[in-house]
Design a protein around this motif. Structure first.
Motif, mmCIF file in Angstrom:
data_model
loop_
_atom_site.group_PDB
_atom_site.id
_atom_site.type_symbol
_atom_site.label_atom_id
_atom_site.label_comp_id
_atom_site.label_asym_id
_atom_site.label_seq_id
_atom_site.Cartn_x
_atom_site.Cartn_y
_atom_site.Cartn_z
ATOM 1 N N LEU A 117 0.821 -1.213 0.000
ATOM 2 C CA LEU A 117 0.000 0.000 0.000
ATOM 3 C C LEU A 117 0.854 1.261 0.000
ATOM 4 N N PHE A 118 0.369 2.279 -0.676
ATOM 5 C CA PHE A 118 1.006 3.589 -0.707
ATOM 6 C C PHE A 118 -0.043 4.621 -0.328
ATOM 7 N N ALA A 119 0.148 5.293 0.804
ATOM 8 C CA ALA A 119 -0.770 6.329 1.271
ATOM 9 C C ALA A 119 -0.161 7.701 1.017
ATOM 10 N N VAL A 120 -0.801 8.467 0.154
ATOM 11 C CA VAL A 120 -0.374 9.829 -0.161
ATOM 12 C C VAL A 120 -1.341 10.790 0.522
ATOM 13 N N VAL A 121 -0.818 11.646 1.382
ATOM 14 C CA VAL A 121 -1.633 12.636 2.075
ATOM 15 C C VAL A 121 -1.170 14.013 1.624
ATOM 16 N N GLU A 122 -2.083 14.821 1.114
ATOM 17 C CA GLU A 122 -1.710 16.151 0.654
ATOM 18 C C GLU A 122 -2.718 17.201 1.131
ATOM 19 N N LEU A 123 -2.259 18.446 1.122
ATOM 20 C CA LEU A 123 -3.051 19.577 1.584
ATOM 21 C C LEU A 123 -3.706 20.281 0.399
ATOM 22 N N ALA A 124 -4.904 20.803 0.606
ATOM 23 C CA ALA A 124 -5.509 21.666 -0.399
ATOM 24 C C ALA A 124 -4.946 23.074 -0.278
ATOM 25 N N SER A 125 -4.600 23.445 0.945
ATOM 26 C CA SER A 125 -4.012 24.762 1.201
ATOM 27 C C SER A 125 -3.432 24.728 2.608
ATOM 28 N N PHE A 126 -2.841 25.807 3.028
ATOM 29 C CA PHE A 126 -2.394 25.916 4.401
ATOM 30 C C PHE A 126 -3.622 26.098 5.302
ATOM 31 N N PRO A 127 -3.520 25.738 6.576
ATOM 32 C CA PRO A 127 -4.688 25.836 7.465
ATOM 33 C C PRO A 127 -5.153 27.282 7.661
ATOM 34 N N TYR A 128 -6.441 27.418 7.921
ATOM 35 C CA TYR A 128 -7.057 28.716 8.226
ATOM 36 C C TYR A 128 -7.422 28.730 9.710
ATOM 37 N N PHE A 129 -7.261 29.891 10.337
ATOM 38 C CA PHE A 129 -7.550 30.032 11.764
ATOM 39 C C PHE A 129 -8.409 31.257 12.086
ATOM 40 N N LEU A 130 -8.298 32.303 11.295
ATOM 41 C CA LEU A 130 -8.851 33.608 11.642
ATOM 42 C C LEU A 130 -10.248 33.810 11.073
ATOM 43 N N PRO A 131 -11.034 34.721 11.663
ATOM 44 C CA PRO A 131 -12.326 35.076 11.081
ATOM 45 C C PRO A 131 -12.142 35.610 9.660
ATOM 46 N N ALA A 132 -13.067 35.269 8.772
ATOM 47 C CA ALA A 132 -12.933 35.660 7.367
ATOM 48 C C ALA A 132 -12.957 37.169 7.172
ATOM 49 N N ASP A 133 -13.581 37.902 8.104
ATOM 50 C CA ASP A 133 -13.695 39.346 7.926
ATOM 51 C C ASP A 133 -12.516 40.110 8.529
ATOM 52 N N LEU A 134 -11.486 39.377 8.978
ATOM 53 C CA LEU A 134 -10.359 40.055 9.607
ATOM 54 C C LEU A 134 -9.427 40.635 8.550
ATOM 55 N N GLY A 135 -9.036 41.897 8.734
ATOM 56 C CA GLY A 135 -8.125 42.576 7.822
ATOM 57 C C GLY A 135 -8.218 44.062 8.041
ATOM 58 N N LEU A 136 -7.130 44.775 7.854
ATOM 59 C CA LEU A 136 -7.094 46.209 8.094
ATOM 60 C C LEU A 136 -7.750 46.926 6.929
ATOM 61 N N GLY A 137 -8.995 47.352 7.116
ATOM 62 C CA GLY A 137 -9.690 48.092 6.080
ATOM 63 C C GLY A 137 -10.391 47.216 5.060
ATOM 64 N N ARG A 138 -10.024 45.946 4.951
ATOM 65 C CA ARG A 138 -10.688 45.043 4.015
ATOM 66 C C ARG A 138 -10.562 43.614 4.536
ATOM 67 N N PRO A 139 -11.646 42.867 4.454
ATOM 68 C CA PRO A 139 -11.626 41.490 4.988
ATOM 69 C C PRO A 139 -10.818 40.561 4.085
ATOM 70 N N GLY A 140 -10.584 39.347 4.588
ATOM 71 C CA GLY A 140 -9.950 38.319 3.767
ATOM 72 C C GLY A 140 -8.444 38.254 3.874
ATOM 73 N N LEU A 141 -7.883 38.658 5.024
ATOM 74 C CA LEU A 141 -6.433 38.641 5.205
ATOM 75 C C LEU A 141 -5.847 37.257 4.940
ATOM 76 N N GLU A 142 -6.390 36.238 5.571
ATOM 77 C CA GLU A 142 -5.828 34.890 5.430
ATOM 78 C C GLU A 142 -5.939 34.384 3.995
ATOM 79 N N GLU A 143 -7.060 34.663 3.351
ATOM 80 C CA GLU A 143 -7.252 34.211 1.974
ATOM 81 C C GLU A 143 -6.178 34.802 1.055
ATOM 82 N N ARG A 144 -5.875 36.074 1.246
ATOM 83 C CA ARG A 144 -4.848 36.707 0.413
ATOM 84 C C ARG A 144 -3.470 36.113 0.697
ATOM 85 N N CYS A 145 -3.174 35.859 1.956
ATOM 86 C CA CYS A 145 -1.888 35.254 2.307
ATOM 87 C C CYS A 145 -1.737 33.868 1.680
#
Length: 285
Positions: free
Chosen positions: A157-185
């Motif tokens: 057996l060969f088990a391949v585990v991969e990520l779709a993206s890096f993990p998210y932790f913060l509220p989606a509306d967090l950002g200075l003046g505009r939401p989506g800080l984590e998404e942009r990063c």
């Protein structure tokens, strides 16, 4: 997170720049915290592999072992198996050996330092290969998949585990003046790793494997969260911040610096953990 050549802020378990002991320490902590916070998911995954193997697994290979979270997790779930951890980073392999001694399984854990982009090491045939968040950084993954096929016993057996993206932790509306800080990063970070989130099924079939199963794990942890969550968020976001550096929008850079100052994530009460892991289970015919 699996995993050291650091292409961007992610965690690669195979390659390595000479980035210094402090960065090794921070990277190892991030991997260990990932395993601690996502313990329930990993326990279930190891259990699935054990059930599928029918308890006949005697030799396991961990490709891009990093600090050993997969190696030691597999050692616990497969108590009769010997496991070889392969990684380019000598300090990471030293950590694997230290952990193995602390857990009383050092006699079953072997380490092998190797740069898989430079060539495949000589290894004994194995029954199970585990590659968690390591394949997406390889320079020639198709060649390495062929090498892995040759190392597996027929029916292995060969088990391949991969990520779709890096993990998210913060509220989606967090950002200075505009939401989506984590998404942009994350969008910026993804440009450094073209294979992040790729479909490994076609590559596995091309290499000669039979893909037996593909399972997607959409992980969404909400309060009450594991105690280590704040430290995990701090580690991941710190790595994003340092990896992206001047590519960040000035406002986003300032927001991240504020979030990461002092106790940073440790005192926040609005954290969640959102990530997707996909597992391909392939068989050597």
């Amino acid at each position: 997170m699996t995993d050291h050549h650091h292409h961007g802020p992610g965690h690669d378990h195979n390659h390595g720049h000479d980035h210094g002991q402090m960065d090794d320490d921070a990277f190892a902590e991030m991997i260990d915290l990932d395993a601690e916070v996502l313990h329930e998911y990993l326990t279930g995954l190891f259990g699935w592999l054990h059930e599928r193997s029918g308890g006949r697994t005697r030799r396991i290979l961990d490709v891009g072992s990093g600090s050993g979270t997969g190696t030691l997790g597999l050692a616990g779930r497969f108590p009769e198996a010997e496991i070889t951890a392969v990684d380019l980073s000598a300090p990471m392999l030293h950590r694997v050996r230290d952990k193995a001694r602390a857990l009383g399984v050092a006699d079953r854990i072997h380490t092998r330092q190797a740069d898989l982009d430079a060539g495949w090491p000589t290894l004994e045939p194995v029954d199970l290969v585990w590659a968690s968040a390591s394949l997406h950084h390889l320079a020639d993954p198709d060649r390495v998949l062929t090498d892995i096929l040759g190392t597996l016993r027929p029916g292995g057996l060969f088990a391949v585990v991969e990520l779709a993206s890096f993990p998210y932790f913060l509220p989606a509306d967090l950002g200075l003046g505009r939401p989506g800080l984590e998404e942009r990063c994350h969008a910026l970070a993804g440009r450094d790793v073209p294979l992040l989130g790729a479909d490994w099924g076609p590559r596995l079939r091309k290499a000669g494997f039979t893909v037996e199963a593909e399972r997607r794990f959409d992980i969404a942890l909400t309060p009450p969260l594991p105690e280590a969550t704040g430290r995990y968020a701090q580690a991941v976001l710190s790595r994003l911040r340092s990896g992206l550096d001047d590519r960040l929008d000035p406002d986003d850079r300032a927001t991240l610096d504020t979030l990461l100052s002092g106790d940073g994530m440790l005192s926040r009460t609005d954290l969640t953990v959102r990530t997707t892991r996909t597992v391909w289970l392939a068989v050597r015919p």
